[in-house]
Design a protein around this motif. Structure first.
Motif, PDB file in Angstrom:
ATOM      1  N   ALA A 208       0.850  -1.186   0.000  1.00  0.00           N
ATOM      2  CA  ALA A 208       0.000   0.000   0.000  1.00  0.00           C
ATOM      3  C   ALA A 208       0.887   1.238   0.000  1.00  0.00           C
ATOM      4  O   ALA A 208       1.987   1.237   0.555  1.00  0.00           O
ATOM      5  CB  ALA A 208      -0.920   0.018   1.216  1.00  0.00           C
ATOM      6  N   VAL A 209       0.389   2.287  -0.651  1.00  0.00           N
ATOM      7  CA  VAL A 209       1.066   3.589  -0.675  1.00  0.00           C
ATOM      8  C   VAL A 209       0.036   4.644  -0.306  1.00  0.00           C
ATOM      9  O   VAL A 209      -1.038   4.715  -0.920  1.00  0.00           O
ATOM     10  CB  VAL A 209       1.678   3.899  -2.056  1.00  0.00           C
ATOM     11  N   ASN A 210       0.361   5.456   0.680  1.00  0.00           N
ATOM     12  CA  ASN A 210      -0.528   6.519   1.141  1.00  0.00           C
ATOM     13  C   ASN A 210       0.112   7.868   0.827  1.00  0.00           C
ATOM     14  O   ASN A 210       1.267   8.114   1.173  1.00  0.00           O
ATOM     15  CB  ASN A 210      -0.762   6.384   2.643  1.00  0.00           C
ATOM     16  N   VAL A 211      -0.646   8.727   0.134  1.00  0.00           N
ATOM     17  CA  VAL A 211      -0.096  10.007  -0.304  1.00  0.00           C
ATOM     18  C   VAL A 211      -1.047  11.143   0.091  1.00  0.00           C
ATOM     19  O   VAL A 211      -2.199  11.177  -0.359  1.00  0.00           O
ATOM     20  CB  VAL A 211       0.108  10.040  -1.833  1.00  0.00           C
ATOM     21  N   PRO A 212      -0.600  12.089   0.925  1.00  0.00           N
ATOM     22  CA  PRO A 212      -1.389  13.309   1.167  1.00  0.00           C
ATOM     23  C   PRO A 212      -1.194  14.285   0.010  1.00  0.00           C
ATOM     24  O   PRO A 212      -0.215  15.040  -0.015  1.00  0.00           O
ATOM     25  CB  PRO A 212      -0.826  13.841   2.486  1.00  0.00           C
ATOM     26  N   VAL A 213      -2.078  14.260  -0.956  1.00  0.00           N
ATOM     27  CA  VAL A 213      -1.950  15.115  -2.148  1.00  0.00           C
ATOM     28  C   VAL A 213      -1.964  16.580  -1.746  1.00  0.00           C
ATOM     29  O   VAL A 213      -1.141  17.379  -2.196  1.00  0.00           O
ATOM     30  CB  VAL A 213      -3.074  14.799  -3.153  1.00  0.00           C
ATOM     31  N   VAL A 214      -2.920  16.941  -0.900  1.00  0.00           N
ATOM     32  CA  VAL A 214      -2.978  18.272  -0.291  1.00  0.00           C
ATOM     33  C   VAL A 214      -3.119  18.051   1.205  1.00  0.00           C
ATOM     34  O   VAL A 214      -4.098  17.438   1.658  1.00  0.00           O
ATOM     35  CB  VAL A 214      -4.159  19.109  -0.832  1.00  0.00           C
ATOM     36  N   ASP A 215      -2.162  18.499   1.981  1.00  0.00           N
ATOM     37  CA  ASP A 215      -2.142  18.214   3.406  1.00  0.00           C
ATOM     38  C   ASP A 215      -3.481  18.534   4.065  1.00  0.00           C
ATOM     39  O   ASP A 215      -4.062  19.610   3.864  1.00  0.00           O
ATOM     40  CB  ASP A 215      -1.041  19.032   4.096  1.00  0.00           C
ATOM     41  N   ASN A 216      -3.952  17.563   4.836  1.00  0.00           N
ATOM     42  CA  ASN A 216      -5.183  17.706   5.624  1.00  0.00           C
ATOM     43  C   ASN A 216      -6.435  17.919   4.791  1.00  0.00           C
ATOM     44  O   ASN A 216      -7.512  18.132   5.351  1.00  0.00           O
ATOM     45  CB  ASN A 216      -5.070  18.866   6.621  1.00  0.00           C
ATOM     46  N   THR A 217      -6.311  17.843   3.463  1.00  0.00           N
ATOM     47  CA  THR A 217      -7.475  18.147   2.625  1.00  0.00           C
ATOM     48  C   THR A 217      -7.769  17.038   1.630  1.00  0.00           C
ATOM     49  O   THR A 217      -8.886  16.511   1.590  1.00  0.00           O
ATOM     50  CB  THR A 217      -7.260  19.474   1.870  1.00  0.00           C
ATOM     51  N   LEU A 218      -6.802  16.676   0.818  1.00  0.00           N
ATOM     52  CA  LEU A 218      -6.997  15.657  -0.203  1.00  0.00           C
ATOM     53  C   LEU A 218      -5.974  14.537   0.013  1.00  0.00           C
ATOM     54  O   LEU A 218      -4.768  14.756  -0.131  1.00  0.00           O
ATOM     55  CB  LEU A 218      -6.844  16.258  -1.603  1.00  0.00           C
ATOM     56  N   LEU A 219      -6.483  13.351   0.356  1.00  0.00           N
ATOM     57  CA  LEU A 219      -5.629  12.223   0.706  1.00  0.00           C
ATOM     58  C   LEU A 219      -5.933  11.053  -0.220  1.00  0.00           C
ATOM     59  O   LEU A 219      -7.097  10.796  -0.542  1.00  0.00           O
ATOM     60  CB  LEU A 219      -5.864  11.798   2.164  1.00  0.00           C
ATOM     61  N   ALA A 220      -4.898  10.337  -0.645  1.00  0.00           N
ATOM     62  CA  ALA A 220      -5.065   9.218  -1.572  1.00  0.00           C
ATOM     63  C   ALA A 220      -4.346   7.992  -1.033  1.00  0.00           C
ATOM     64  O   ALA A 220      -3.326   8.105  -0.332  1.00  0.00           O
ATOM     65  CB  ALA A 220      -4.533   9.581  -2.961  1.00  0.00           C
ATOM     66  N   ARG A 221      -4.877   6.825  -1.411  1.00  0.00           N
ATOM     67  CA  ARG A 221      -4.259   5.562  -1.001  1.00  0.00           C
ATOM     68  C   ARG A 221      -4.480   4.526  -2.103  1.00  0.00           C
ATOM     69  O   ARG A 221      -5.595   4.397  -2.623  1.00  0.00           O
ATOM     70  CB  ARG A 221      -4.850   5.059   0.321  1.00  0.00           C
ATOM     71  N   PHE A 222      -3.409   3.817  -2.432  1.00  0.00           N
ATOM     72  CA  PHE A 222      -3.481   2.726  -3.399  1.00  0.00           C
ATOM     73  C   PHE A 222      -2.905   1.483  -2.738  1.00  0.00           C
ATOM     74  O   PHE A 222      -1.843   1.532  -2.111  1.00  0.00           O
ATOM     75  CB  PHE A 222      -2.687   3.049  -4.662  1.00  0.00           C
ATOM     76  N   SER A 223      -3.608   0.361  -2.871  1.00  0.00           N
ATOM     77  CA  SER A 223      -3.129  -0.889  -2.281  1.00  0.00           C
ATOM     78  C   SER A 223      -3.407  -2.037  -3.237  1.00  0.00           C
ATOM     79  O   SER A 223      -4.263  -1.936  -4.125  1.00  0.00           O
ATOM     80  CB  SER A 223      -3.780  -1.141  -0.925  1.00  0.00           C
ATOM     81  N   PHE A 224      -2.670  -3.134  -3.061  1.00  0.00           N
ATOM     82  CA  PHE A 224      -2.814  -4.267  -3.965  1.00  0.00           C
ATOM     83  C   PHE A 224      -2.435  -5.554  -3.247  1.00  0.00           C
ATOM     84  O   PHE A 224      -1.709  -5.549  -2.237  1.00  0.00           O
ATOM     85  CB  PHE A 224      -1.923  -4.084  -5.202  1.00  0.00           C
ATOM     86  N   ASP A 225      -2.926  -6.655  -3.770  1.00  0.00           N
ATOM     87  CA  ASP A 225      -2.603  -7.997  -3.274  1.00  0.00           C
ATOM     88  C   ASP A 225      -2.569  -8.928  -4.478  1.00  0.00           C
ATOM     89  O   ASP A 225      -3.606  -9.170  -5.107  1.00  0.00           O
ATOM     90  CB  ASP A 225      -3.647  -8.451  -2.250  1.00  0.00           C
ATOM     91  N   ILE A 226      -1.384  -9.441  -4.816  1.00  0.00           N
ATOM     92  CA  ILE A 226      -1.210 -10.357  -5.940  1.00  0.00           C
ATOM     93  C   ILE A 226      -0.711 -11.676  -5.368  1.00  0.00           C
ATOM     94  O   ILE A 226       0.380 -11.732  -4.785  1.00  0.00           O
ATOM     95  CB  ILE A 226      -0.219  -9.794  -6.975  1.00  0.00           C
ATOM     96  N   ASN A 227      -1.507 -12.730  -5.517  1.00  0.00           N
ATOM     97  CA  ASN A 227      -1.241 -13.985  -4.821  1.00  0.00           C
ATOM     98  C   ASN A 227      -1.321 -15.145  -5.799  1.00  0.00           C
ATOM     99  O   ASN A 227      -2.314 -15.305  -6.516  1.00  0.00           O
ATOM    100  CB  ASN A 227      -2.254 -14.177  -3.687  1.00  0.00           C
ATOM    101  N   SER A 228      -0.265 -15.972  -5.833  1.00  0.00           N
ATOM    102  CA  SER A 228      -0.219 -17.140  -6.707  1.00  0.00           C
ATOM    103  C   SER A 228       0.349 -18.317  -5.918  1.00  0.00           C
ATOM    104  O   SER A 228       1.360 -18.168  -5.216  1.00  0.00           O
ATOM    105  CB  SER A 228       0.650 -16.857  -7.937  1.00  0.00           C
ATOM    106  N   ARG A 229      -0.313 -19.474  -6.031  1.00  0.00           N
ATOM    107  CA  ARG A 229       0.147 -20.686  -5.341  1.00  0.00           C
ATOM    108  C   ARG A 229      -0.363 -21.906  -6.087  1.00  0.00           C
ATOM    109  O   ARG A 229      -1.530 -21.953  -6.500  1.00  0.00           O
ATOM    110  CB  ARG A 229      -0.393 -20.720  -3.905  1.00  0.00           C
ATOM    111  N   ASP A 230       0.524 -22.885  -6.314  1.00  0.00           N
ATOM    112  CA  ASP A 230       0.109 -24.102  -7.002  1.00  0.00           C
ATOM    113  C   ASP A 230      -0.944 -24.846  -6.189  1.00  0.00           C
ATOM    114  O   ASP A 230      -0.981 -24.742  -4.954  1.00  0.00           O
ATOM    115  CB  ASP A 230       1.304 -25.026  -7.240  1.00  0.00           C
TER     116      ASP A 230
END
Length: 782
Positions: A208-230
């Protein structure tokens, strides 16, 4: 790109555009400056970050069981909650793993697929053909169509609410609700990266990556889960591994808060899974049954399967697959008019598309299979391919000098079948050509609700009274038809439509003896809507079912010189009426036979006890739970026998083990400084035997024996004084062999098979936390 993704892109854009426009309208003209230290708007149900353990204190998780943020120990009802650290430390990868960690909760399948879990709480949750589940799962406050793999990452918490939730939540339920609350954007740059490697060629990357685009006003977060198993089961016919894992899950959220009054939160997610399918292990053939009569060689095949064991299988339908795509968006707008009144809207969109080709009998003969030659949609597992639109409007407030906390609202939901996603192709023992079953469901639900909690401390110190009521109106339309050899035309389809409605209510009295002790008593009414059987049945329509729940409980927590102790216990008694069950009934002449349909032919009682305890002392953490569920049908008689049995009265409800117990122990040994330490964790859970299908009493494998699972984990936290955690883990350490689901109509077609749980697995994990304030690895849950 899948058809679902292409077709839903326009709908998603419209939804998000509407949300943005609404946000702009509400925010326009607000001149109040943003406060950098401001809390979320009053009345916001977004949980605050879970408090980290300090010294020998037990972590307290903030929950939203009453649609407002409050500490779990302050909510007068039975709740089990897990933080994100708990999910990682207990190796909870899919919702099926929750089944072993929560009292009175079982997670099963709706068919031969590991991608569509069905939740059972206190005996409630039966998912018969065309019925709703007794337990509903929510993601970001919106009901989900399914909650399969790719969900348990970057979560603020998971909350399991036990008992009817028919007053405040989107859908009425008789058993409870499971809430998945994703991590919201934070006002700091940071995130984490988690890499797992292990046997069965495990490769998992989560981050996950959390980015305050505009402090205290506009906040963004991107997260992912990539899972592979036989896979852990070898298909000898097609030389592939079944029961594999192969998914990618992605999530993006954006939070706009220009001041301490207004907030707009948007979350979008996308999941895609493409696996080789699920193994079905043939266990039994009915003597004199239809399968052996038509295919006598199956007796030798069963002997061969027994010799192969449960990790190898011969299949019949060629290469199998199990694929699904899950897409959704949630937009929540919160506006605090003043300290005592908040407006909240929740807009939700969900779309689910599934395709399968599986062998549903596990034999070289054509008993029941879903051929891969014709790729169909909406087949065989969990909810059909559907799209769902929902909207909720809330008013939350405090009145009478904050003595009364109240909430009221409106809810609307529409579920439609996915275009061209309504035909299930089945090759079975009774036909010489493929059978096409077309089923299209159109569901609409509307509700108005209100609930208030009155603080009566001015008369009796510590006393609070809660009362709530909800009215629900459901309209269900079901179009279906069955043809042989060719897909049905519109003229060959039958349409049924009906309206169902019911009031539900909740009354709760709680008494805080002091800050660490609370007793409560509650009475609740739950409702599950009716629906339709497939066409040409003796009875097309089945009616709603109801559950009246009575619960008493005690929540305690104390801090001592040596550490801290928490103990919660509750007991309940449920009256279950008009129960939707399977029943064999005769069809009229000129073709007298019998069919299995859903009817309201049963009543039941469920009594139970649940207890959870946590203890912390120095580096030692100990937790445990126990649940006792005594369920039985007070009335359940079938006009025509199922395997020689017509009276099922007195038998327990399906997927309801009587006893469940779990113990978790961890000890942290400091290595250097204040943060670096080595933590060993041991988790053991046990559940007693359970029945899978009440109507299959003749099936020798219908009752699965009890089993215990041992999980082990070692974490080196703040590895070499860096924000790294290096871990070793092992699940099912004793390699227990246990059944998780039964398939096959033993009484009618004369065979039955099983899906088995995962074998022993192990791996290594490396987690890098680049948040400005890296956590310490977590503590006890509950």
């Amino acid at each position: 790109m899948s058809n679902l993704t292409k077709k839903t892109r326009a709908r998603g854009v419209r939804l998000l555009s509407s949300s943005a426009i609404a946000a702009a309208i509400i925010a326009t003209g607000q001149a109040k400056a943003a406060d950098p230290d401001a809390a979320p708007p009053a009345g916001s149900s977004a949980p605050a970050p879970s408090a980290s353990p300090s010294g020998d204190k037990i972590e307290m998780i903030v929950v939203t069981a009453r649609r407002r943020a409050e500490q779990s120990q302050d909510v007068p009802e039975a709740i089990t909650a897990f933080s994100q650290d708990d999910i990682r430390n207990m190796n909870l990868v899919s919702p099926f793993d929750l089944s072993h960690q929560v009292p009175s909760l079982s997670v099963s399948n709706s068919n031969a697929s590991r991608n569509a879990p069905v939740y059972y709480i206190r005996g409630q949750g039966q998912a018969l053909a065309n019925t709703e589940g007794g337990v509903v799962s929510y993601f970001d406050e919106v009901p989900t169509l399914t909650s399969g793999p790719g969900l348990l990452f970057d979560l603020e918490n998971i909350q399991v609410l036990k008992g009817p939730q028919g007053t405040l939540f989107g859908r009425n339920t008789t058993g409870g609700a499971v809430l998945f609350q994703p991590q919201r954007p934070q006002d700091q740059f940071g995130g984490y990266l988690d890499v797992d490697l292990g046997d069965y060629n495990l490769r998992r990357v989560e981050g996950a990556v959390n980015v305050p685009v505009v402090d205290n006003t506009l906040l963004a977060r991107f997260s992912f889960d990539i899972n592979s198993r036989d896979g852990f089961t070898k298909d000898l016919t097609n030389n592939v591994d079944l029961d594999d894992t192969n998914y990618g899950s992605y999530r993006f959220s954006l939070q706009y808060q220009p001041n301490d009054q207004f907030q707009n939160y948007l979350d979008v997610f996308y999941e895609n899974s493409d696996t080789n399918g699920t193994s079905v292990i043939l266990n039994a053939l009915k003597p004199g049954g239809l399968a052996l009569t038509l295919f006598p060689a199956l007796a030798a095949d069963l002997a061969t399967q027994n010799a192969l064991g449960i990790r190898k299988v011969d299949n019949t339908v060629g290469p199998e697959y199990d694929r699904y795509t899950n897409l959704g968006a949630t937009d929540i707008i919160t506006y605090a008019i003043n300290d005592g009144l908040t407006i909240k809207t929740i807009l939700g969109y969900r779309a689910y598309e599934e395709r399968q080709a599986i062998d549903d009998d596990g034999t070289p003969a054509v008993l029941v299979g879903y051929p891969a030659a014709l790729q169909y949609k909406a087949g065989g597992a969990g909810p059909p391919s559907q799209e769902q639109f929902s909207g909720e409007f809330q008013l939350q407030g405090n009145s009478f000098d904050d003595q009364l906390k109240w909430i009221g609202g409106l809810y609307a939901e529409r579920r439609d079948p996915w275009p061209n996603g309504d035909t299930l192709l089945v090759q079975d023992i009774l036909t010489t050509v493929p059978t096409f079953n077309a089923q299209r469901r159109f569901d609409n639900s509307y509700a108005v609700y209100g609930e208030g909690t009155f603080d009566a401390s001015r008369w009796i110190n510590g006393l609070a009274i809660t009362a709530g009521v909800r009215f629900t109106w459901d309209k269900r339309t079901f179009t279906s038809g069955t043809t042989h050899g060719v897909q049905p035309t519109p003229a060959q389809l039958t349409t049924n439509s009906a309206n169902f409605s019911a009031p539900t209510w909740n009354v709760n009295v709680s008494y805080k003896v002091d800050d660490g002790i609370m007793a409560y008593a509650a009475a609740r009414r739950g409702y599950k809507t009716g629906g339709f059987n497939t066409p040409n049945a003796v009875s097309d329509t089945f009616q709603p079912e109801y559950l009246t729940d009575f619960e008493i409980g005690l929540k305690t927590e104390h801090n001592f010189d040596w550490g801290a102790l928490r103990f919660n216990v509750d007991g309940y008694s449920d009256q279950y009426s008009n129960v939707q069950v399977n029943q064999n009934v005769a069809t009229p002449p000129p073709a007298p036979t019998f069919v299995m349909i859903v009817t309201n032919a049963a009543g039941a009682r469920i009594n139970g006890l649940e207890a959870e305890a946590d203890m912390v002392s120095g580096g030692l953490e100990l937790s445990g739970f126990y649940s006792y569920t005594d369920s039985w049908y007070t009335r359940y008689i079938s006009p025509i026998s199922s395997g020689g049995v017509t009276n099922f009265t007195g038998l327990p409800l399906a997927i309801t083990p009587k006893n469940k117990v779990g113990v978790s122990l961890s000890y942290g040994y400091p290595l250097s400084g204040d943060e670096e330490r080595l933590v060993g964790r041991v988790n053991y859970t046990y559940q007693s035997s359970e029945q899978f299908r009440t109507t299959e009493q003749a099936d020798p494998f219908n009752t699965a024996p009890g089993y215990g699972l041992l999980n082990l984990r070692v974490d080196w936290e703040h590895f070499l004084s860096h924000p790294l955690t290096a871990s070793l883990f092992m699940t099912n350490a004793t390699d227990q062999k246990y059944i998780v689901y039964r398939v096959g109509p033993y009484n009618e077609l004369g065979y039955s098979g099983s899906l088995y749980g995962e074998p022993r697995m192990f791996g290594v994990e490396l987690r890098y936390d680049f948040s400005e304030e890296a956590g310490d690895g977590g503590s006890l849950h509950h």
